[in-house]
Design a protein around this motif. Structure first.
Motif, PDB file in Angstrom:
ATOM      1  N   LEU A 180       0.800  -1.184  -0.001  1.00  0.00           N
ATOM      2  CA  LEU A 180       0.050   0.035   0.020  1.00  0.00           C
ATOM      3  C   LEU A 180       0.914   1.030   0.077  1.00  0.00           C
ATOM      4  CD1 LEU A 180      -3.119   0.537   2.193  1.00  0.00           C
ATOM      5  CD2 LEU A 180      -1.410   2.504   2.142  1.00  0.00           C
ATOM      6  N   LYS A 181       2.022   1.132   0.661  1.00  0.00           N
ATOM      7  CA  LYS A 181       3.056   2.355   0.847  1.00  0.00           C
ATOM      8  C   LYS A 181       3.314   2.625  -0.473  1.00  0.00           C
ATOM      9  CE  LYS A 181       5.181   3.092   5.199  1.00  0.00           C
ATOM     10  NZ  LYS A 181       6.325   2.704   5.963  1.00  0.00           N
ATOM     11  N   GLY A 182       3.302   4.065  -0.830  1.00  0.00           N
ATOM     12  CA  GLY A 182       3.652   4.528  -2.050  1.00  0.00           C
ATOM     13  C   GLY A 182       2.721   4.644  -3.158  1.00  0.00           C
ATOM     14  N   GLN A 183       1.621   4.023  -3.024  1.00  0.00           N
ATOM     15  CA  GLN A 183       0.410   4.143  -3.830  1.00  0.00           C
ATOM     16  C   GLN A 183      -0.331   5.354  -3.785  1.00  0.00           C
ATOM     17  OE1 GLN A 183      -0.158   1.729  -6.193  1.00  0.00           O
ATOM     18  NE2 GLN A 183       1.503   0.120  -5.206  1.00  0.00           N
ATOM     19  N   ASP A 184      -0.771   5.714  -5.001  1.00  0.00           N
ATOM     20  CA  ASP A 184      -1.819   6.862  -5.185  1.00  0.00           C
ATOM     21  C   ASP A 184      -3.040   6.692  -4.199  1.00  0.00           C
ATOM     22  OD1 ASP A 184      -4.306   8.335  -6.551  1.00  0.00           O
ATOM     23  OD2 ASP A 184      -2.357   9.409  -6.930  1.00  0.00           O
ATOM     24  N   VAL A 197      -5.639   3.164  -3.947  1.00  0.00           N
ATOM     25  CA  VAL A 197      -5.761   2.740  -2.719  1.00  0.00           C
ATOM     26  C   VAL A 197      -7.312   2.450  -2.335  1.00  0.00           C
ATOM     27  CG1 VAL A 197      -5.425   2.703  -0.042  1.00  0.00           C
ATOM     28  CG2 VAL A 197      -3.496   3.247  -1.817  1.00  0.00           C
ATOM     29  N   GLU A 198      -7.978   3.444  -2.420  1.00  0.00           N
ATOM     30  CA  GLU A 198      -9.495   3.688  -2.095  1.00  0.00           C
ATOM     31  C   GLU A 198      -9.939   2.806  -3.237  1.00  0.00           C
ATOM     32  OE1 GLU A 198     -12.859   5.031   0.253  1.00  0.00           O
ATOM     33  OE2 GLU A 198     -10.667   5.390   0.365  1.00  0.00           O
ATOM     34  N   GLN A 199      -9.766   2.733  -4.426  1.00  0.00           N
ATOM     35  CA  GLN A 199     -10.432   1.630  -5.391  1.00  0.00           C
ATOM     36  C   GLN A 199     -10.253   0.418  -5.175  1.00  0.00           C
ATOM     37  OE1 GLN A 199      -8.959   3.150  -9.151  1.00  0.00           O
ATOM     38  NE2 GLN A 199     -10.245   5.218  -9.229  1.00  0.00           N
ATOM     39  N   GLY A 200      -9.162   0.113  -4.759  1.00  0.00           N
ATOM     40  CA  GLY A 200      -8.686  -1.174  -4.418  1.00  0.00           C
ATOM     41  C   GLY A 200      -9.316  -1.786  -3.056  1.00  0.00           C
TER      42      GLY A 200
END
Length: 581
Positions: free
Chosen positions: A260-264, A268-271
């Motif tokens: 998760l770290k480094g993700q937009d 993250v919310e969509q995933g």
């Protein structure tokens, strides 16, 4: 059946306790190896935990096609599950089918508990005394009692004065209970509490839930299993079984490898939203790989879950009490729910914070929490279990030199590989301290423990070895490793949990379960077996006991990375599985 007759004690090769997933397969495996085996079970029939957990709403949180034995491919092919997540009665029906299919009941003595077990150091045998008065002498004593089989009922002042009915979810009566028009209390909001609350709220006149620690939940998203999907699953049985047996959680699904770290934030919310829609443990294991190891990533996912609760619960005060804070998502076992938080929008359902309003006593008409007396017809304790060590500590087990198992475990779980305890030769504990049983899918982890134990005793017999014992050196090294690995996860940060006994107010103790994954654990055990169990102390017949053949593994052995076998074709198929998408 074994008994004392004319001063004669019945002899057998192996005594097994328990008739759940582990016990049934243990008896089956020992019989295949040609051992004489006696088995005892407290309940009137097979089923283990699933015999006793009959409360309304009881349901497995592993998907049915994974919550089953894999040792027999034809059994895997023949059994047809009805739902994505099987209800308790269906799991019990399955275990009864297994007992009948392999003719296992003949080896069990039901409605019989083991009261004591004493090791004879000279004969190198155990003397087992049952609740019926029967006495059996056996070379090997194998515990398959399960980790969650002893209900933990709080010692509530005045419970004997209550004029209504009180029950524990772990010892539910055979006859159904009608909640219609009744005033009901549920104490506890773990998995059992969540499940039973959802059902009682449908018909009770008034339901009050008493909560010590607010809980995170994930939607279950249960559904009937499509016959075509089951056929597709079974057509891939051999690959799926192989994947299951060497997977991190005893599940044939591929966990995410994306941190998760480094993700937009939008990604993250969509995933998370997509995984929430699928439900089940996809949300934990199929989204981002660092949710269970990185506190910052975990906090983001926990906040997502809290927002989901806030979108459901309408009453501000109820929402305040129900919102979990102060500990990571996944530190406590996460229940899978079907409308749990929605029930608190009903006018007949209330929640009481036990930290603000502790239960003082039960009265003839209900109970007093804080300064308020509540009237109830029925009080249900959904307070969990005395886990892992509780079942064996109920028995009087005496090992080498008069050592009591209850004293060895007085400061917490202690053992080697979940199977051996120093000072207790020829006692094998399936899924005991240091194993993976409490944090991995039960059937495949039970199979691994059974196969390790069965192959071990067969090896000992064939190599003229009459005693095996975990050494203090090996157990100390293993416990240190297990405890250190646990702190790379969220588990030790729970405010109270049956994992470490803090749910019962016990003092802090070493974390009792191996957290790096089922696959790595299985590989370690496979290698120990291949080396001839030399990390245990072995006694050859005719030899004086010694540590001459003891060989401790280097600590680095436990941290080697192992990879599960897989195929690109199977990986692609699983990624498209309707259970995950």
């Amino acid at each position: 059946m074994g008994s004392v007759a004319n001063g004669i004690i019945t002899e057998t090769d192996v005594v097994v306790i328990g008739a759940g997933f582990s016990g049934l397969y243990m008896v089956h495996s020992l019989r295949k190896f040609g051992f004489n085996v006696r088995a005892f079970e407290k309940a009137p029939d097979v089923g283990g935990t699933w015999y006793w957990n009959r409360y309304p709403g009881a349901r497995c949180d592993s998907e049915s096609l994974t919550y089953c034995y894999t040792f027999d491919e034809q059994l895997f092919q023949d059994w047809v599950w009805s739902e994505r997540y099987p209800a308790g009665p269906e799991v019990l029906k399955y275990l009864r089918h297994v007992a009948d299919r392999f003719d296992l009941r003949q080896h069990f003595q039901f409605e019989t508990a083991v009261q004591s077990a004493t090791y004879d150091e000279v004969a190198r045998r155990w003397t087992i005394t049952a609740s019926t008065g029967e006495v059996v002498s056996t070379q090997f004593f194998i515990s398959a009692v399960g980790n969650l089989s002893v209900p933990a009922t709080p010692a509530v002042k005045g419970i004997e004065s209550f004029q209504g009915q009180w029950l524990h979810t772990g010892r539910w009566p055979l006859q159904p209970i009608d909640f219609t028009g009744k005033r009901v209390a549920v104490i506890g909001t773990g998995s059992s509490g969540v499940q039973v609350t959802q059902e009682i709220a449908k018909t009770a006149a008034h339901l009050t839930v008493f909560q010590r620690t607010p809980t995170f939940t994930i939607p279950l998203r249960n559904m009937p299993l499509d016959p075509d999907y089951q056929r597709l699953w079974k057509s891939n049985a051999r690959e799926l079984i192989k994947k299951t047996r060497y997977s991190d959680g005893g599940l044939p699904f591929f966990a995410s490898s994306t941190p998760l770290k480094g993700q937009d934030p939008e990604v993250v919310e969509q995933g998370l939203e997509a995984a929430w829609g699928v439900g089940g443990f996809k949300f934990l294991f199929g989204t981002f790989c660092d949710v269970g190891s990185d506190h910052e990533s975990n906090a983001i996912v926990a906040d997502f879950a809290r927002r989901k609760i806030a979108s459901i619960v309408k009453d501000a005060e109820k929402l305040r009490v129900l919102t979990p804070t102060g500990y990571p998502l996944g530190a406590k076992r996460i229940p899978l729910d079907t409308g749990y938080f929605q029930v608190y929008n009903q006018d007949n359902v209330h929640i009481v914070d036990l930290k603000e309003n502790p239960i003082k006593e039960m009265t003839s008409g209900g109970l007093i929490a804080g300064e308020t007396e509540h009237a109830f017809d029925l009080v249900i304790f959904a307070t969990g279990f005395d886990a892992i060590t509780g079942p064996l500590m109920q028995m009087d087990i005496t090992g080498r030199g008069g050592q009591k198992l209850k004293d060895t475990w007085a400061d917490g779980p202690y053992g080697y590989l979940g199977v051996g305890v120093p000072g207790f030769p020829n006692l094998l504990t399936l899924g005991g301290p240091g194993g993976v049983g409490v944090i991995s899918n039960v059937p495949p982890t039970a199979e691994q423990a059974v196969e390790f134990a069965a192959e071990c005793v067969a090896y000992l017999r064939d190599h003229n070895i009459d005693e095996i014992e975990a050494t203090t050196e090996a157990a100390d090294l293993w416990c240190e490793h297990v405890h250190a690995e646990a702190f790379k996860t969220m588990y030790p940060y729970a405010p109270s949990s049956w994992h470490d006994g803090s749910n019962l107010g016990k003092k802090a103790r070493p974390f009792p379960a191996y957290t790096p994954g089922f696959s790595k654990f299985r590989r370690i055990c496979d290698n120990i077996a291949a080396e001839g169990y030399t990390s245990f102390k072995l006694h050859h017949k005719g030899e004086a006991g010694s540590k001459a053949n003891y060989k401790a593994h280097d600590p680095e052995w436990y941290t080697k990375v192992v990879q599960a076998p897989s195929s690109a074709e199977l990986a692609s198929w699983l990624e498209k599985s309707p259970m995950w998408t």
